[in-house]
Write an enzyme that holds these catalytic residues in place. Structure first.
Site, PDB file in Angstrom:
ATOM      1  N   ASP A  87      30.204  -0.781  18.113  1.00  0.00           N
ATOM      2  CA  ASP A  87      30.541  -0.275  16.956  1.00  0.00           C
ATOM      3  C   ASP A  87      31.234   1.125  17.144  1.00  0.00           C
ATOM      4  O   ASP A  87      30.577   2.175  17.317  1.00  0.00           O
ATOM      5  CB  ASP A  87      29.317  -0.005  15.838  1.00  0.00           C
ATOM      6  N   LYS A 109      37.486   5.058  10.635  1.00  0.00           N
ATOM      7  CA  LYS A 109      37.601   6.511  10.530  1.00  0.00           C
ATOM      8  C   LYS A 109      38.922   6.894  11.302  1.00  0.00           C
ATOM      9  O   LYS A 109      39.783   6.713  10.645  1.00  0.00           O
ATOM     10  CB  LYS A 109      36.459   7.205  11.154  1.00  0.00           C
ATOM     11  N   TYR A 165      23.909   4.117  13.095  1.00  0.00           N
ATOM     12  CA  TYR A 165      24.205   3.312  11.622  1.00  0.00           C
ATOM     13  C   TYR A 165      25.743   2.563  11.557  1.00  0.00           C
ATOM     14  O   TYR A 165      26.331   2.737  12.439  1.00  0.00           O
ATOM     15  CB  TYR A 165      24.578   4.687  10.709  1.00  0.00           C
TER      16      TYR A 165
END
Ligand SMILES: *Cc1c(COP(=O)(O)O)cnc(C)c1O
Length: 424
Positions: A236, A264, A141
């Site tokens: 990522d 995050k 994702y």
């Protein structure tokens, strides 16, 4: 139940009563908990229940909730004003800290979400290479931008198709999908699209189909095939950054990508994310280069303050062995699951990331991940919740352990697993 009342009220106001779909608890068959507050390793719902939290805001809270040092830094920053739309020293400080931890980040741009970071990094890769096609992996994702919401075309289809309504086929036709840990699937795409692939983007440790580790040599292979074909490698690291080690997965595995994205943890719980990498590539970005990317609140002083405080603490605690401790807690918990659930589950764990899959086969890619029984996961989730353990409300999300989860928390969690009995 106050959570139920708030849920009914919110459903009249927001789609599904939530602002991000997984929060609705749809796949575990119950209403979501509404949270009142959280401190340390614990999270408290509006009904006054206490839980040991393994969601940790989906990753950011690696120091645990409500760390006094981070909150203090945010409060101090607020005193000086909330946003200026002009450069500040804090942005330079945060960028220096990121570069200190992750040397491949020679040039850095701050943005507001992981979605935005990835979308921008891909635009830069396309601008730099002058190519349109990108390769991503099934089950990874990278946020919800149009071009990344794809599923692989089945069988005869060679074109990827959108995985969401509202995404035109034209937006996904340049997104090629390979299989995680499958080198041949990547080689084939490079052969079929010679000189057309701008970049390969990968979660170096996949954590959005549950946790799936890269097999030995897989990341090295991605490094070499991209280099050989004049394509860029993008890691990522929105989840793995500052979690697997101070330098993320790239330090952990010793691979240097061309571009990376972080999110995050780097925002310490506030909306902040980062993309960056090689200087010559990042010089493509406006105002230096021709790739446009901008943001009203980018590098916002409050979010930046939270990021700076978090990274400084991580750097300091790293000296005292923080990441070794996280690895130890992760492996104790993983062993606890393996011992009590035995052959009924497959457990993947690395550092403070962990997934318990209700399947007997080894989970190494998307296909094996989705062999997990989501109905059993729902039963397990609810049984654990009753015993005061707050897990991700989906089989395909990671468990996050924080620096502040204590040995007692871990032990209480293992006891809870034993108490749930054989729900599988
Ligand atoms: C969470 C996540 C994103 C998206 O970040 P948002 O801040 O939710 O937009 C991108 N990539 C990975 C690997 C993620 O885990």
């Amino acid at each position: 139940m106050n959570s139920d009342i708030l849920y009914e009220r919110s459903k009249k106001l927001m789609p599904g009563g939530v602002n991000s779909p997984v929060r609705a608890f749809g796949s575990v068959g119950r209403n979501p908990l509404f949270i009142d507050h959280a401190k340390g390793s614990k999270i408290y719902d509006v009904d006054g229940n206490e839980y040991i939290d393994y969601v940790c805001s989906w990753g950011p809270m690696i120091l645990g909730h409500g760390d006094d040092r981070v909150i203090g830094a945010v409060q101090d920053a607020c005193e000086n004003g909330l946003s200026f739309g002009a450069p500040t020293e804090k942005e330079a400080i945060l960028a220096e800290l990121i570069k200190q931890c992750v040397p491949s980040m020679e040039r850095i741009r701050l943005v507001n979400s992981g979605t935005e970071a990835v979308m921008s990094a891909i635009r830069v890769a396309r601008g730099y290479t002058g190519r349109d096609k990108i390769v991503k992996f099934r089950g990874c994702y990278h946020g919800h931008s149009d071009g990344l919401l794809v599923k692989a075309g089945s069988g005869a289809l060679t074109q990827s198709v959108p995985d969401s309504a509202g995404v035109p086929l034209d937006y996904t036709k340049n997104t090629l999908v390979a299989e995680y840990n499958d080198r041949d699937s990547v080689s084939r795409l490079f052969e079929e699209n010679k000189g057309e692939i701008a970049c390969v983007i990968v979660e170096p440790v996949a954590a959005n189909m549950g946790v799936v580790l890269p097999e030995e040599g897989f990341l090295e292979f991605l490094r070499s095939i991209t280099t050989d074909n004049g394509a860029l490698l993008i890691f990522d690291e929105v989840i793995t950054g500052f979690r697997l080690s101070l330098g993320g997965a790239q330090e952990y595995y010793g691979i240097v990508p061309d571009l990376s994205t972080f999110g995050k943890i780097v925002g310490g719980g506030l909306p902040l994310a980062v993309y960056g990498g090689r200087k010559d590539i990042m010089d493509m970005v406006a105002p230096v280069g021709a790739v446009y990317q901008a943001g009203t609140l980018s590098g916002n002083p409050i979010a930046t303050a939270a990021g700076i405080a978090t990274l400084r603490i991580l750097i300091e605690e790293n000296e005292r062995g923080l990441y070794d401790e996280l690895e130890k807690k992760g492996s104790i918990l993983a062993d606890g699951f393996r011992k009590s659930m035995g052959d009924y589950v497959w457990v993947n764990q690395i550092g403070s990331l962990l997934s318990v899959f209700f399947t007997k086969e080894p989970v190494r890619d998307y296909e094996s991940a989705i062999s997990a029984d989501t109905k059993i996961y729902a039963r397990y989730f609810n049984a654990m919740l009753e015993k005061g353990i707050y897990l991700a409300p989906s089989q395909f999300e990671a468990m996050f352990i924080s620096a502040i989860h204590s040995e007692y928390d871990i032990k209480a969690t293992i006891d809870a697993i034993l108490l749930t009995g054989k729900i599988w």
